[in-house]
Design a protein around this motif. Structure first.
Motif, PDB file in Angstrom:
ATOM      1  N   MET A   1      50.491  78.431  27.721  1.00 36.63           N
ATOM      2  CA  MET A   1      51.855  77.986  27.559  1.00 36.63           C
ATOM      3  C   MET A   1      52.681  78.945  26.699  1.00 36.63           C
ATOM      4  N   SER A   2      52.037  79.916  26.081  1.00 33.22           N
ATOM      5  CA  SER A   2      52.756  80.830  25.207  1.00 33.22           C
ATOM      6  C   SER A   2      53.762  81.676  25.981  1.00 33.22           C
ATOM      7  N   LYS A   3      53.602  81.778  27.294  1.00 33.76           N
ATOM      8  CA  LYS A   3      54.517  82.569  28.105  1.00 33.76           C
ATOM      9  C   LYS A   3      55.853  81.859  28.279  1.00 33.76           C
ATOM     10  N   LEU A   4      55.884  80.568  28.070  1.00 36.84           N
ATOM     11  CA  LEU A   4      57.081  79.785  28.320  1.00 36.84           C
ATOM     12  C   LEU A   4      57.890  79.612  27.043  1.00 36.84           C
ATOM     13  N   SER A   5      59.181  79.813  27.163  1.00 37.77           N
ATOM     14  CA  SER A   5      60.077  79.527  26.046  1.00 37.77           C
ATOM     15  C   SER A   5      60.389  78.035  26.023  1.00 37.77           C
ATOM     16  N   LYS A   6      61.065  77.616  24.957  1.00 37.23           N
ATOM     17  CA  LYS A   6      61.427  76.208  24.861  1.00 37.23           C
ATOM     18  C   LYS A   6      62.342  75.809  26.013  1.00 37.23           C
ATOM     19  N   GLN A   7      63.297  76.700  26.355  1.00 40.97           N
ATOM     20  CA  GLN A   7      64.223  76.392  27.440  1.00 40.97           C
ATOM     21  C   GLN A   7      63.484  76.298  28.780  1.00 40.97           C
ATOM     22  N   ASP A   8      62.466  77.167  28.970  1.00 39.49           N
ATOM     23  CA  ASP A   8      61.658  77.100  30.184  1.00 39.49           C
ATOM     24  C   ASP A   8      60.988  75.731  30.299  1.00 39.49           C
ATOM     25  N   LYS A   9      60.443  75.252  29.211  1.00 43.84           N
ATOM     26  CA  LYS A   9      59.756  73.964  29.216  1.00 43.84           C
ATOM     27  C   LYS A   9      60.721  72.825  29.519  1.00 43.84           C
ATOM     28  N   ILE A  10      61.923  72.919  28.956  1.00 44.92           N
ATOM     29  CA  ILE A  10      62.931  71.883  29.223  1.00 44.92           C
ATOM     30  C   ILE A  10      63.332  71.903  30.693  1.00 44.92           C
ATOM     31  N   ASP A  11      63.519  73.104  31.243  1.00 48.35           N
ATOM     32  CA  ASP A  11      63.903  73.227  32.652  1.00 48.35           C
ATOM     33  C   ASP A  11      62.813  72.679  33.571  1.00 48.35           C
ATOM     34  N   ILE A  12      61.572  72.982  33.240  1.00 48.33           N
ATOM     35  CA  ILE A  12      60.454  72.492  34.064  1.00 48.33           C
ATOM     36  C   ILE A  12      60.423  70.972  34.058  1.00 48.33           C
ATOM     37  N   TYR A  13      60.581  70.392  32.881  1.00 50.43           N
ATOM     38  CA  TYR A  13      60.530  68.931  32.795  1.00 50.43           C
ATOM     39  C   TYR A  13      61.701  68.296  33.548  1.00 50.43           C
ATOM     40  N   ASN A  14      62.910  68.851  33.374  1.00 47.22           N
ATOM     41  CA  ASN A  14      64.083  68.302  34.053  1.00 47.22           C
ATOM     42  C   ASN A  14      63.965  68.425  35.565  1.00 47.22           C
ATOM     43  N   ASN A  15      63.448  69.555  36.038  1.00 51.19           N
ATOM     44  CA  ASN A  15      63.272  69.737  37.487  1.00 51.19           C
ATOM     45  C   ASN A  15      62.253  68.727  38.038  1.00 51.19           C
ATOM     46  N   TRP A  16      61.214  68.492  37.264  1.00 50.29           N
ATOM     47  CA  TRP A  16      60.206  67.505  37.699  1.00 50.29           C
ATOM     48  C   TRP A  16      60.778  66.092  37.684  1.00 50.29           C
ATOM     49  N   LYS A  17      61.562  65.810  36.637  1.00 48.81           N
ATOM     50  CA  LYS A  17      62.079  64.456  36.448  1.00 48.81           C
ATOM     51  C   LYS A  17      63.208  64.136  37.418  1.00 48.81           C
ATOM     52  N   ASN A  18      64.118  65.100  37.598  1.00 47.53           N
ATOM     53  CA  ASN A  18      65.347  64.806  38.333  1.00 47.53           C
ATOM     54  C   ASN A  18      65.344  65.316  39.779  1.00 47.53           C
ATOM     55  N   TYR A  19      64.558  66.368  40.045  1.00 44.28           N
ATOM     56  CA  TYR A  19      64.621  66.973  41.378  1.00 44.28           C
ATOM     57  C   TYR A  19      63.279  66.953  42.109  1.00 44.28           C
ATOM     58  N   ASN A  20      62.322  66.216  41.560  1.00 42.78           N
ATOM     59  CA  ASN A  20      61.007  66.055  42.202  1.00 42.78           C
ATOM     60  C   ASN A  20      60.312  67.390  42.468  1.00 42.78           C
ATOM     61  N   ILE A  21      60.519  68.348  41.567  1.00 38.27           N
ATOM     62  CA  ILE A  21      59.792  69.625  41.678  1.00 38.27           C
ATOM     63  C   ILE A  21      58.397  69.410  41.104  1.00 38.27           C
ATOM     64  N   SER A  22      57.367  69.587  41.912  1.00 40.70           N
ATOM     65  CA  SER A  22      56.004  69.284  41.482  1.00 40.70           C
ATOM     66  C   SER A  22      55.495  70.302  40.478  1.00 40.70           C
ATOM     67  N   ALA A  23      54.442  69.905  39.765  1.00 42.64           N
ATOM     68  CA  ALA A  23      53.810  70.822  38.814  1.00 42.64           C
ATOM     69  C   ALA A  23      53.237  72.040  39.535  1.00 42.64           C
ATOM     70  N   ASN A  24      52.748  71.859  40.763  1.00 44.62           N
ATOM     71  CA  ASN A  24      52.210  72.990  41.530  1.00 44.62           C
ATOM     72  C   ASN A  24      53.282  74.032  41.791  1.00 44.62           C
ATOM     73  N   GLN A  25      54.438  73.562  42.238  1.00 47.64           N
ATOM     74  CA  GLN A  25      55.534  74.489  42.517  1.00 47.64           C
ATOM     75  C   GLN A  25      55.986  75.214  41.257  1.00 47.64           C
ATOM     76  N   ALA A  26      56.118  74.474  40.176  1.00 45.99           N
ATOM     77  CA  ALA A  26      56.547  75.087  38.919  1.00 45.99           C
ATOM     78  C   ALA A  26      55.520  76.086  38.411  1.00 45.99           C
ATOM     79  N   ALA A  27      54.237  75.757  38.568  1.00 45.23           N
ATOM     80  CA  ALA A  27      53.180  76.662  38.110  1.00 45.23           C
ATOM     81  C   ALA A  27      53.237  77.986  38.865  1.00 45.23           C
ATOM     82  N   LYS A  28      53.483  77.920  40.169  1.00 44.91           N
ATOM     83  CA  LYS A  28      53.596  79.150  40.962  1.00 44.91           C
ATOM     84  C   LYS A  28      54.834  79.953  40.553  1.00 44.91           C
TER      85      LYS A  28
END
Length: 472
Positions: free
Chosen positions: A1-28
């Protein structure tokens, strides 16, 4: 997780929460581990987005020890504990447990930077303490439980894999491998592991001397790694039909000279066992004397020097889902290949006559041919006997009640059903699927399946080889 900034983490969570972007897609997209990303999403979902504001925390010894004990002694899920505690990474708990064992089952806060001489002496002291194994009875009980569980699983896996009786035990090599793994995992001594195993009457025992003997012995099959891979590939290519002798022959055809005893030992080690199922039923077309019985011209001398001098035929039946299917083939006595065959839902005369016509179209030079069968009613029929006579073929019949007189065909039927039918009935849903499987097997038998009696050639290869020598 050290590669991700705080903003990256927020964007990932918001995309998962609001736009149904899966963890698999975000990981890729972000190039990070999927499991770690899923942990991040679950962590924020449980504690809120404010959890990302938590900076570096120097956890106390008591806090770490409490978390470790929840996993080791309370048997809580290792991925759930850091979530409940709000740890930034699920890997933290695993690192704590590893260090806990390395330090002799003591929680120690390691300081960053290069250790001083005094610190190095303390580290050496801790390493010496770790080699002595767990100190408290609680820790000893935990380690013993882990050891017994692992050895029990090894024994059960061994039995299930080989389908053997309960008296069978894992090999010394397998036990030694697990013991070594346990030493590294639990940071305990060999004596501790072996004493735990040997004190349990339900576990396979291993002496200390045997452990070091087996550990120090070179694995003699390391040099056979390539051969083992090829053996397994041949075994799979032929759908588990080849035993060790036939696989040895195939290896020699490929230029790999190896003794059949070694192939057998390697196959046993890899648990490769050829299909072996006994015959179940046999079709008999004998209905008494209804026509002219012919003499036995073969007298069990089945082999022929050149092709198309001895032909053999018989009929066998297949039972599937309350229906029957009949196979009528012609086999050549020289190559032992199938010259022609017909399939029918009923044992009628037309099936046998069509078989003769197919064989004649492929091999019209039949002068001097002996056609041998049993005393089935089809072969006693006037039309069948007239066809043979008109084509210059001598008819031969087995003696009544002597199935060995037609042993070549009986042997083929046994091979056919053992390798593609018995034990595989459930794979054929319809008679059409069974017919297709028989056709594919006969092609395989003629073109791909080597026979030791043919000097490790296939029937087609042997036929062509004999004809080429005859021309020369």
């Amino acid at each position: 997780m050290s590669k991700l900034s705080k903003q990256d983490k927020i964007d990932i969570y918001n995309n998962w929460k609001n736009y149904n972007i899966s963890a698999n897609q975000a990981a890729k997209e972000y190039g990070v581990n999927r499991a770690n990303l899923f942990y991040l999403i679950t962590l924020v979902e449980r504690h809120g987005i404010e959890i990302l504001d938590t900076g570096y925390t120097n956890y106390s010894v008591e806090f770490k020890e409490k978390a470790i004990r929840r996993v080791l002694f309370n048997h809580e899920v290792a991925d759930q504990v850091p979530l409940e505690l709000g740890l930034s990474s699920r890997g933290m708990i695993y690192n704590w447990i590893r260090k806990y064992k390395e330090d002799g089952y003591n929680v120690i806060n390691h300081k960053k930077g290069r250790p001083t001489h005094e610190g190095q002496r303390q580290t050496d002291s801790r390493a010496s303490k770790a080699n002595k194994g767990p100190q408290t009875e609680e820790l000893k009980t935990y380690c013993r439980e882990r050891i017994c569980k692992k050895i029990e699983r090894l024994s059960l896996t061994k039995i299930e894999r080989l389908s053997l009786t309960k008296n069978q035990r894992p090999t010394a090599q397998e036990i030694v491998s697990v013991v070594t793994q346990l030493r590294q995992e639990l940071y305990v001594t060999v004596s501790f592991v072996l004493d735990t195993i040997n004190s349990n009457p339900d576990l396979p025992h291993l002496s200390r001397s045997n452990y070091y003997y087996t550990l120090g012995k070179d694995d003699k099959d390391l040099k056979n790694e390539k051969i083992m891979k090829r053996i397994k590939k041949i075994f799979e290519e032929h759908k588990h039909r080849y035993g060790y002798r036939r696989i040895t022959a195939q290896l020699r055809r490929e230029g790999i000279i190896v003794n059949h005893k070694r192939v057998k030992r390697l196959m046993v080690k890899m648990h490769l066992y050829a299909i072996s199922i006994r015959r179940r039923f046999k079709y008999s077309g004998y209905k008494g004397t209804i026509g002219k019985i012919k003499p036995n011209l073969i007298k069990r001398h089945f082999a022929a020097i050149i092709p198309d001098r001895h032909w053999y035929s018989d009929i066998t039946e297949f039972h599937l889902n309350g229906e029957k299917l009949y196979l009528s083939p012609v086999m050549d006595g020289c190559s032992q290949g199938i010259v022609a065959y017909t399939l029918s839902r009923h044992p009628v005369l037309k099936q046998v006559m069509d078989m003769l016509d197919q064989a004649y179209q492929k091999h019209p030079a039949l002068n001097g041919l002996i056609f041998h069968t049993d005393q089935g009613w089809q072969y006693q029929h006037a039309a069948f006997q007239a066809w043979l006579e008109n084509h210059g073929v001598s008819q031969s019949m087995s003696r009544k009640g002597n199935s060995l007189d037609d042993g070549l065909m009986e042997g083929f039927f046994g091979i056919l059903k053992r390798e593609m039918f018995y034990g595989f009935e459930k794979t054929f849903k319809t008679m059409d699927e069974l017919e297709q499987a028989i056709k594919e097997y006969i092609h395989y038998y003629n073109h791909d399946r080597i026979k030791t009696v043919l000097k490790n050639h296939t029937p087609i290869e042997y036929r062509n080889m004999v004809l080429n020598k005859a021309v020369q």
